[in-house]
Design a protein around this motif. Sequence first.
Motif, PDB file in Angstrom:
ATOM      1  N   ASN A 284       0.821  -1.209   0.000  1.00 36.97           N
ATOM      2  CA  ASN A 284       0.000   0.000   0.000  1.00 36.97           C
ATOM      3  C   ASN A 284       0.856   1.261   0.000  1.00 36.97           C
ATOM      4  O   ASN A 284       0.526   2.246  -0.667  1.00 36.97           O
ATOM      5  CB  ASN A 284      -0.925  -0.002   1.221  1.00 36.97           C
ATOM      6  N   ALA A 285       1.964   1.230   0.739  1.00 37.17           N
ATOM      7  CA  ALA A 285       2.845   2.394   0.794  1.00 37.17           C
ATOM      8  C   ALA A 285       3.456   2.686  -0.575  1.00 37.17           C
ATOM      9  O   ALA A 285       3.535   3.847  -1.007  1.00 37.17           O
ATOM     10  CB  ALA A 285       3.949   2.165   1.828  1.00 37.17           C
ATOM     11  N   ILE A 286       3.867   1.655  -1.273  1.00 37.28           N
ATOM     12  CA  ILE A 286       4.500   1.846  -2.580  1.00 37.28           C
ATOM     13  C   ILE A 286       3.470   2.284  -3.616  1.00 37.28           C
ATOM     14  O   ILE A 286       3.775   3.107  -4.496  1.00 37.28           O
ATOM     15  CB  ILE A 286       5.212   0.544  -3.004  1.00 37.28           C
ATOM     16  N   ARG A 287       2.265   1.791  -3.522  1.00 35.46           N
ATOM     17  CA  ARG A 287       1.229   2.182  -4.490  1.00 35.46           C
ATOM     18  C   ARG A 287       0.817   3.642  -4.317  1.00 35.46           C
ATOM     19  O   ARG A 287       0.185   4.207  -5.207  1.00 35.46           O
ATOM     20  CB  ARG A 287       0.024   1.263  -4.364  1.00 35.46           C
ATOM     21  N   GLU A 288       1.147   4.245  -3.198  1.00 34.81           N
ATOM     22  CA  GLU A 288       0.830   5.650  -2.979  1.00 34.81           C
ATOM     23  C   GLU A 288       1.825   6.590  -3.659  1.00 34.81           C
ATOM     24  O   GLU A 288       1.574   7.791  -3.750  1.00 34.81           O
ATOM     25  CB  GLU A 288       0.808   5.950  -1.480  1.00 34.81           C
ATOM     26  N   VAL A 289       2.942   6.059  -4.140  1.00 36.00           N
ATOM     27  CA  VAL A 289       3.951   6.890  -4.794  1.00 36.00           C
ATOM     28  C   VAL A 289       3.402   7.425  -6.110  1.00 36.00           C
ATOM     29  O   VAL A 289       2.744   6.705  -6.871  1.00 36.00           O
ATOM     30  CB  VAL A 289       5.248   6.081  -5.038  1.00 36.00           C
ATOM     31  N   ASP A 290       3.676   8.674  -6.389  1.00 38.31           N
ATOM     32  CA  ASP A 290       3.202   9.339  -7.610  1.00 38.31           C
ATOM     33  C   ASP A 290       3.695   8.590  -8.849  1.00 38.31           C
ATOM     34  O   ASP A 290       4.896   8.391  -9.035  1.00 38.31           O
ATOM     35  CB  ASP A 290       3.723  10.776  -7.626  1.00 38.31           C
ATOM     36  N   GLN A 291       2.746   8.169  -9.695  1.00 41.42           N
ATOM     37  CA  GLN A 291       3.116   7.434 -10.910  1.00 41.42           C
ATOM     38  C   GLN A 291       3.941   8.289 -11.861  1.00 41.42           C
ATOM     39  O   GLN A 291       4.689   7.760 -12.688  1.00 41.42           O
ATOM     40  CB  GLN A 291       1.840   6.955 -11.615  1.00 41.42           C
ATOM     41  N   GLY A 292       3.823   9.612 -11.746  1.00 41.02           N
ATOM     42  CA  GLY A 292       4.627  10.473 -12.606  1.00 41.02           C
ATOM     43  C   GLY A 292       6.115  10.298 -12.369  1.00 41.02           C
ATOM     44  O   GLY A 292       6.918  10.417 -13.305  1.00 41.02           O
ATOM     45  N   LEU A 293       6.497   9.994 -11.131  1.00 36.96           N
ATOM     46  CA  LEU A 293       7.910   9.756 -10.838  1.00 36.96           C
ATOM     47  C   LEU A 293       8.413   8.497 -11.533  1.00 36.96           C
ATOM     48  O   LEU A 293       9.545   8.454 -12.024  1.00 36.96           O
ATOM     49  CB  LEU A 293       8.117   9.644  -9.323  1.00 36.96           C
ATOM     50  N   ILE A 294       7.555   7.486 -11.574  1.00 38.03           N
ATOM     51  CA  ILE A 294       7.940   6.241 -12.244  1.00 38.03           C
ATOM     52  C   ILE A 294       8.101   6.471 -13.741  1.00 38.03           C
ATOM     53  O   ILE A 294       9.074   6.009 -14.356  1.00 38.03           O
ATOM     54  CB  ILE A 294       6.891   5.157 -11.975  1.00 38.03           C
ATOM     55  N   GLU A 295       7.159   7.196 -14.320  1.00 38.81           N
ATOM     56  CA  GLU A 295       7.243   7.467 -15.754  1.00 38.81           C
ATOM     57  C   GLU A 295       8.470   8.314 -16.088  1.00 38.81           C
ATOM     58  O   GLU A 295       9.122   8.106 -17.121  1.00 38.81           O
ATOM     59  CB  GLU A 295       5.967   8.178 -16.218  1.00 38.81           C
ATOM     60  N   ALA A 296       8.789   9.260 -15.213  1.00 38.74           N
ATOM     61  CA  ALA A 296       9.982  10.083 -15.441  1.00 38.74           C
ATOM     62  C   ALA A 296      11.243   9.239 -15.381  1.00 38.74           C
ATOM     63  O   ALA A 296      12.161   9.414 -16.204  1.00 38.74           O
ATOM     64  CB  ALA A 296      10.042  11.206 -14.402  1.00 38.74           C
ATOM     65  N   ALA A 297      11.307   8.317 -14.436  1.00 34.95           N
ATOM     66  CA  ALA A 297      12.475   7.441 -14.325  1.00 34.95           C
ATOM     67  C   ALA A 297      12.574   6.525 -15.532  1.00 34.95           C
ATOM     68  O   ALA A 297      13.675   6.266 -16.045  1.00 34.95           O
ATOM     69  CB  ALA A 297      12.393   6.626 -13.045  1.00 34.95           C
ATOM     70  N   ARG A 298      11.433   6.033 -16.004  1.00 34.53           N
ATOM     71  CA  ARG A 298      11.440   5.200 -17.205  1.00 34.53           C
ATOM     72  C   ARG A 298      11.940   5.988 -18.416  1.00 34.53           C
ATOM     73  O   ARG A 298      12.707   5.478 -19.238  1.00 34.53           O
ATOM     74  CB  ARG A 298      10.033   4.675 -17.482  1.00 34.53           C
ATOM     75  N   ALA A 299      11.506   7.241 -18.525  1.00 33.86           N
ATOM     76  CA  ALA A 299      11.919   8.075 -19.655  1.00 33.86           C
ATOM     77  C   ALA A 299      13.416   8.315 -19.668  1.00 33.86           C
ATOM     78  O   ALA A 299      14.029   8.518 -20.724  1.00 33.86           O
ATOM     79  CB  ALA A 299      11.174   9.409 -19.612  1.00 33.86           C
ATOM     80  N   MET A 300      14.030   8.297 -18.491  1.00 35.11           N
ATOM     81  CA  MET A 300      15.479   8.491 -18.396  1.00 35.11           C
ATOM     82  C   MET A 300      16.256   7.191 -18.565  1.00 35.11           C
ATOM     83  O   MET A 300      17.479   7.175 -18.435  1.00 35.11           O
ATOM     84  CB  MET A 300      15.826   9.143 -17.061  1.00 35.11           C
ATOM     85  N   GLY A 301      15.546   6.088 -18.837  1.00 33.35           N
ATOM     86  CA  GLY A 301      16.207   4.821 -19.128  1.00 33.35           C
ATOM     87  C   GLY A 301      16.498   3.956 -17.920  1.00 33.35           C
ATOM     88  O   GLY A 301      17.277   3.000 -18.022  1.00 33.35           O
ATOM     89  N   ALA A 302      15.896   4.242 -16.779  1.00 32.65           N
ATOM     90  CA  ALA A 302      16.135   3.437 -15.582  1.00 32.65           C
ATOM     91  C   ALA A 302      15.503   2.061 -15.735  1.00 32.65           C
ATOM     92  O   ALA A 302      14.416   1.922 -16.298  1.00 32.65           O
ATOM     93  CB  ALA A 302      15.570   4.135 -14.349  1.00 32.65           C
ATOM     94  N   THR A 303      16.174   1.048 -15.233  1.00 27.11           N
ATOM     95  CA  THR A 303      15.646  -0.307 -15.251  1.00 27.11           C
ATOM     96  C   THR A 303      14.604  -0.469 -14.141  1.00 27.11           C
ATOM     97  O   THR A 303      14.562   0.336 -13.205  1.00 27.11           O
ATOM     98  CB  THR A 303      16.765  -1.338 -15.043  1.00 27.11           C
TER      99      THR A 303
END
Length: 224
Positions: free
Chosen positions: A110-129
């Motif tokens: 539940n704690a991890i699902r509360e993290v802003d999905q925009g941060l995940i998309e930004a990290a993906r855009a920068m090529g993070a695994t």
Amino acid sequence: MSANLIPLLWEATLQTLWMVAVSSVLGALGGLPLGVFLATSQRGELLGAPWINKILGLVVNATRSVPFIILVVAIIPFTRLIAGTSIGTNAAMVPLTLAAIPFIARLVENAIREVDQGLIEAARAMGATPLQIIARVLIPEALPSITLGLTLAVVSLIGYSAMVGAVGGQGLGDLGIRYGYQRFMPEVMAAVVVILIVLVQLVQSLGEWIAARVDRRAPRNRVL
């Protein structure tokens, strides 16, 4: 209260602290990675493994749905296999740990699902695994909530540790039952309750303090 009971209270308190500490650590070691996986393994997510996610989710839900006192009795053969006995402090750690793992897993999920999905998309855009996103984005951002969740788990384990006294576990619960209830010594029961309340308050206060310290979004003067 007789002075002879003070050493018994001290010993029982140490036994409770030992049970809770060990089961909390083992529960966190099992629950944290399980919670991270549950939060990132549904279809289309970072670790996309929906079938494994569903199976683990069912196991977690099944374990959490069993009342703790019934769990303690139901796994006595497993407890004997692991600890060599079904009574005592070491034996009590087995059901405490098994109860803690799924509880912590859901709190972490539940704690991890509360993290802003925009941060995940930004990290993906920068090529993070996926693993880099989990380690450098999800866990750091969710750390305050995870800390509060672990605090809640430890508080629950303190209560559970008192329950195992009813089935041969040692600690404050066992002392309260043997002396406070069976020997009609209400002062002992009152002392046990007070000690448990103090332990819960200390754990809760410490957990909230740590959560505030690791919250990168909080202003520094908020946690001083």
